[in-house]
Design a protein around this motif. Sequence first.
Motif, PDB file in Angstrom:
ATOM      1  N   LYS A 120       0.570  -0.728  -0.451  1.00  0.00           N
ATOM      2  CA  LYS A 120      -0.016  -0.515   0.896  1.00  0.00           C
ATOM      3  C   LYS A 120       1.174   1.650  -0.264  1.00  0.00           C
ATOM      4  CE  LYS A 120      -4.434   2.307   2.679  1.00  0.00           C
ATOM      5  NZ  LYS A 120      -5.439   2.271   3.175  1.00  0.00           N
ATOM      6  N   LEU A 121       0.414   2.518  -1.387  1.00  0.00           N
ATOM      7  CA  LEU A 121       1.402   3.304  -1.390  1.00  0.00           C
ATOM      8  C   LEU A 121       1.033   4.750  -0.892  1.00  0.00           C
ATOM      9  CD1 LEU A 121       2.793   1.472  -3.998  1.00  0.00           C
ATOM     10  CD2 LEU A 121       4.091   2.461  -2.800  1.00  0.00           C
ATOM     11  N   GLU A 122       0.637   5.192   0.086  1.00  0.00           N
ATOM     12  CA  GLU A 122       0.063   6.495   0.550  1.00  0.00           C
ATOM     13  C   GLU A 122       0.238   7.264   0.157  1.00  0.00           C
ATOM     14  OE1 GLU A 122      -3.532   5.387   3.515  1.00  0.00           O
ATOM     15  OE2 GLU A 122      -1.360   4.018   4.163  1.00  0.00           O
ATOM     16  N   ASN A 123       0.115   8.878  -0.314  1.00  0.00           N
ATOM     17  CA  ASN A 123       0.823   9.577  -0.997  1.00  0.00           C
ATOM     18  C   ASN A 123       2.905   9.679   0.027  1.00  0.00           C
ATOM     19  OD1 ASN A 123      -1.468  10.961  -1.026  1.00  0.00           O
ATOM     20  ND2 ASN A 123      -1.499  11.584   1.034  1.00  0.00           N
ATOM     21  N   VAL A 124       2.898   8.321  -1.430  1.00  0.00           N
ATOM     22  CA  VAL A 124       4.765   8.501  -1.132  1.00  0.00           C
ATOM     23  C   VAL A 124       5.264   9.617  -2.868  1.00  0.00           C
ATOM     24  CG1 VAL A 124       5.876   7.194  -1.516  1.00  0.00           C
ATOM     25  CG2 VAL A 124       3.903   6.336  -0.785  1.00  0.00           C
ATOM     26  N   PHE A 125       6.217  10.314  -2.199  1.00  0.00           N
ATOM     27  CA  PHE A 125       6.775  11.594  -2.921  1.00  0.00           C
ATOM     28  C   PHE A 125       7.802  10.464  -3.675  1.00  0.00           C
ATOM     29  CE2 PHE A 125       9.956  14.168  -4.048  1.00  0.00           C
ATOM     30  CZ  PHE A 125       9.730  14.765  -5.015  1.00  0.00           C
ATOM     31  N   VAL A 126       8.007  11.044  -5.420  1.00  0.00           N
ATOM     32  CA  VAL A 126       8.164  10.650  -6.269  1.00  0.00           C
ATOM     33  C   VAL A 126       8.887  11.486  -7.390  1.00  0.00           C
ATOM     34  CG1 VAL A 126       8.189   8.897  -8.336  1.00  0.00           C
ATOM     35  CG2 VAL A 126       6.662   8.113  -7.031  1.00  0.00           C
ATOM     36  N   PRO A 127      10.366  11.584  -7.127  1.00  0.00           N
ATOM     37  CA  PRO A 127      11.140  12.517  -7.908  1.00  0.00           C
ATOM     38  C   PRO A 127      10.244  12.379  -9.443  1.00  0.00           C
ATOM     39  CG  PRO A 127      12.870  11.602  -6.165  1.00  0.00           C
ATOM     40  CD  PRO A 127      11.308  10.655  -6.496  1.00  0.00           C
ATOM     41  N   GLU A 128      11.058  13.444  -9.906  1.00  0.00           N
ATOM     42  CA  GLU A 128      11.260  13.230 -11.767  1.00  0.00           C
ATOM     43  C   GLU A 128      12.070  12.638 -11.460  1.00  0.00           C
ATOM     44  OE1 GLU A 128       9.776  14.389 -14.580  1.00  0.00           O
ATOM     45  OE2 GLU A 128       9.029  16.006 -13.714  1.00  0.00           O
ATOM     46  N   SER A 129      13.085  13.135 -10.758  1.00  0.00           N
ATOM     47  CA  SER A 129      14.955  11.944 -11.275  1.00  0.00           C
ATOM     48  C   SER A 129      14.541  10.987 -11.570  1.00  0.00           C
ATOM     49  CB  SER A 129      15.642  13.038 -10.373  1.00  0.00           C
ATOM     50  OG  SER A 129      15.814  12.044  -9.303  1.00  0.00           O
ATOM     51  N   SER A 130      13.383  10.253 -10.719  1.00  0.00           N
ATOM     52  CA  SER A 130      13.350   8.265 -10.925  1.00  0.00           C
ATOM     53  C   SER A 130      12.607   8.056 -12.139  1.00  0.00           C
ATOM     54  CB  SER A 130      12.289   8.409  -9.567  1.00  0.00           C
ATOM     55  OG  SER A 130      13.709   8.603  -8.138  1.00  0.00           O
ATOM     56  N   ILE A 131      11.824   8.956 -12.673  1.00  0.00           N
ATOM     57  CA  ILE A 131      10.947   8.841 -13.719  1.00  0.00           C
ATOM     58  C   ILE A 131      11.732   7.390 -14.929  1.00  0.00           C
ATOM     59  CG2 ILE A 131       8.910   8.653 -15.364  1.00  0.00           C
ATOM     60  CD1 ILE A 131       8.727   9.373 -12.602  1.00  0.00           C
ATOM     61  N   ALA A 132      11.838   6.196 -14.684  1.00  0.00           N
ATOM     62  CA  ALA A 132      12.915   5.840 -15.848  1.00  0.00           C
ATOM     63  C   ALA A 132      12.678   5.554 -16.958  1.00  0.00           C
ATOM     64  CB  ALA A 132      13.119   4.053 -15.021  1.00  0.00           C
ATOM     65  N   LEU A 133      10.925   6.172 -17.211  1.00  0.00           N
ATOM     66  CA  LEU A 133      10.285   5.452 -18.619  1.00  0.00           C
ATOM     67  C   LEU A 133       8.875   5.914 -18.652  1.00  0.00           C
ATOM     68  CD1 LEU A 133       9.909   3.377 -21.246  1.00  0.00           C
ATOM     69  CD2 LEU A 133       9.133   1.475 -20.062  1.00  0.00           C
ATOM     70  N   ARG A 134       8.243   6.656 -19.982  1.00  0.00           N
ATOM     71  CA  ARG A 134       6.818   7.329 -20.105  1.00  0.00           C
ATOM     72  C   ARG A 134       6.153   6.390 -21.201  1.00  0.00           C
ATOM     73  NH1 ARG A 134       5.144  12.366 -17.842  1.00  0.00           N
ATOM     74  NH2 ARG A 134       7.129  13.028 -16.349  1.00  0.00           N
ATOM     75  N   ARG A 135       5.388   5.658 -20.799  1.00  0.00           N
ATOM     76  CA  ARG A 135       4.443   4.973 -22.368  1.00  0.00           C
ATOM     77  C   ARG A 135       2.977   5.596 -22.490  1.00  0.00           C
ATOM     78  NH1 ARG A 135       2.101   0.315 -20.753  1.00  0.00           N
ATOM     79  NH2 ARG A 135       3.060  -0.560 -18.795  1.00  0.00           N
ATOM     80  N   PRO A 136       2.472   5.607 -23.282  1.00  0.00           N
ATOM     81  CA  PRO A 136       1.214   5.441 -23.560  1.00  0.00           C
ATOM     82  C   PRO A 136       0.526   3.553 -22.714  1.00  0.00           C
ATOM     83  CG  PRO A 136       1.990   5.358 -25.987  1.00  0.00           C
ATOM     84  CD  PRO A 136       3.751   4.953 -25.192  1.00  0.00           C
ATOM     85  N   ARG A 137      -0.880   4.958 -21.824  1.00  0.00           N
ATOM     86  CA  ARG A 137      -1.458   3.712 -22.031  1.00  0.00           C
ATOM     87  C   ARG A 137      -2.423   2.776 -21.831  1.00  0.00           C
ATOM     88  NH1 ARG A 137      -6.119   5.275 -16.064  1.00  0.00           N
ATOM     89  NH2 ARG A 137      -5.258   3.207 -15.066  1.00  0.00           N
ATOM     90  N   GLY A 138      -2.105   1.626 -21.436  1.00  0.00           N
ATOM     91  CA  GLY A 138      -3.015   0.456 -22.053  1.00  0.00           C
ATOM     92  C   GLY A 138      -2.120  -0.338 -23.346  1.00  0.00           C
ATOM     93  N   ASP A 139      -1.105   0.608 -24.221  1.00  0.00           N
ATOM     94  CA  ASP A 139      -1.198  -0.145 -25.359  1.00  0.00           C
ATOM     95  C   ASP A 139       0.791  -1.230 -25.181  1.00  0.00           C
ATOM     96  OD1 ASP A 139      -2.390   1.492 -26.638  1.00  0.00           O
ATOM     97  OD2 ASP A 139      -0.948   3.071 -27.206  1.00  0.00           O
ATOM     98  N   PHE A 140       0.429  -1.946 -26.636  1.00  0.00           N
ATOM     99  CA  PHE A 140       1.725  -3.239 -25.482  1.00  0.00           C
ATOM    100  C   PHE A 140       3.391  -2.119 -26.793  1.00  0.00           C
ATOM    101  CE2 PHE A 140       4.899  -5.776 -26.617  1.00  0.00           C
ATOM    102  CZ  PHE A 140       4.588  -7.402 -25.625  1.00  0.00           C
ATOM    103  N   HIS A 141       4.251  -1.805 -25.124  1.00  0.00           N
ATOM    104  CA  HIS A 141       5.517  -1.168 -25.679  1.00  0.00           C
ATOM    105  C   HIS A 141       7.089  -2.500 -25.794  1.00  0.00           C
ATOM    106  CE1 HIS A 141       8.805   1.685 -23.853  1.00  0.00           C
ATOM    107  NE2 HIS A 141       7.967   2.177 -24.862  1.00  0.00           N
ATOM    108  N   LEU A 142       7.038  -1.319 -26.046  1.00  0.00           N
ATOM    109  CA  LEU A 142       8.910  -2.557 -26.062  1.00  0.00           C
ATOM    110  C   LEU A 142       9.283  -3.088 -24.883  1.00  0.00           C
ATOM    111  CD1 LEU A 142      11.134  -3.662 -28.079  1.00  0.00           C
ATOM    112  CD2 LEU A 142      12.563  -1.153 -27.322  1.00  0.00           C
ATOM    113  N   ILE A 143       9.330  -2.525 -23.662  1.00  0.00           N
ATOM    114  CA  ILE A 143       9.471  -3.056 -22.258  1.00  0.00           C
ATOM    115  C   ILE A 143       9.121  -4.465 -22.033  1.00  0.00           C
ATOM    116  CG2 ILE A 143       7.690  -2.179 -20.710  1.00  0.00           C
ATOM    117  CD1 ILE A 143       8.912  -1.717 -18.933  1.00  0.00           C
TER     118      ILE A 143
END
Length: 293
Positions: A120-143
């Motif tokens: 369970k994660l409640e209002n956990v801070f995720v720094p911008e620098s931690s984002i390793a990947l952005r992808r379209p939601r719902g689509d199959f991705h190379l990852i």
Amino acid sequence: MHQHIVAANRYNDLHGRPGRAVLEKVAAAELVLVSTGAGDWLASNGCLERVDGGFSLSAVKHFASGSPAGDILVTSAPYEDPEQGWQVLHFPVSLKAEGVTVLDNWYPLGMRGSGSNSVKLENVFVPESSIALRRPRGDFHLIWSVVLPVALPLIMSVYLGVAREAAARARQRCAASRDPVTPYLLGEMENALTAAELAVDSMILLMDEFGFEANLDTVNEVIKRKTIAAEACKLATAKALEACGGPGFMRGNGIENLFRDVMASHFHPIQEKRQHLFTGSLAMGQQPPRQAF
């Protein structure tokens, strides 16, 4: 069983992609990485809200295997970007971070030792620098073309081991049986076990010591074999139990627990009917199906 995060980063490093930094951190601090990919799949779950310097994350991540002893949660969550629309963002979160709780809710039919407690994660801070990947939601991705080929041989090898152990125990218990039906049941068991071994061995060959091409064709071949292996492992274990008669159904005789464990093989991505849909779509020259959200 769940070493695929390390394996995926090993593949990326060997193929000139980012991955070495993660491997070095894991080796230096002997970190245990916990994945939520199976539960999140293409659409992911949870809520990300923009805050100063990053995001605030709230979610419950299920099937986080190893979470009671884990160090880092390798996870994702959906985010509605004001310009690009719905995306899924991938990032790590320390399991010791403020707002993170490992729930005491892992009470499954089988595989009880995997410790796949929800997180369970409640209002956990995720720094911008931690984002390793952005992808379209719902689509199959190379990852997934990297993750599935390295993950599924590891995962299915465990279930093959379960089926092998069940078969070994059945052979020993049935050796002195005079029931004329027993050889037929053991014969079915042996055939199913061979099918499972062939499917898993073929998956490992497809991986080619991290030399495989990360594309849809590879994914398709691996997930077909995953379905075949899972069904064969379940059948082999069921026949081992059946061959032992009533005693095989009883606790303490060493097969009923293996039967419960092997049933979990179905639930790893991609589940049988979803694999049929994926494979059938490719056979029709279509793109992989999206996941609704």
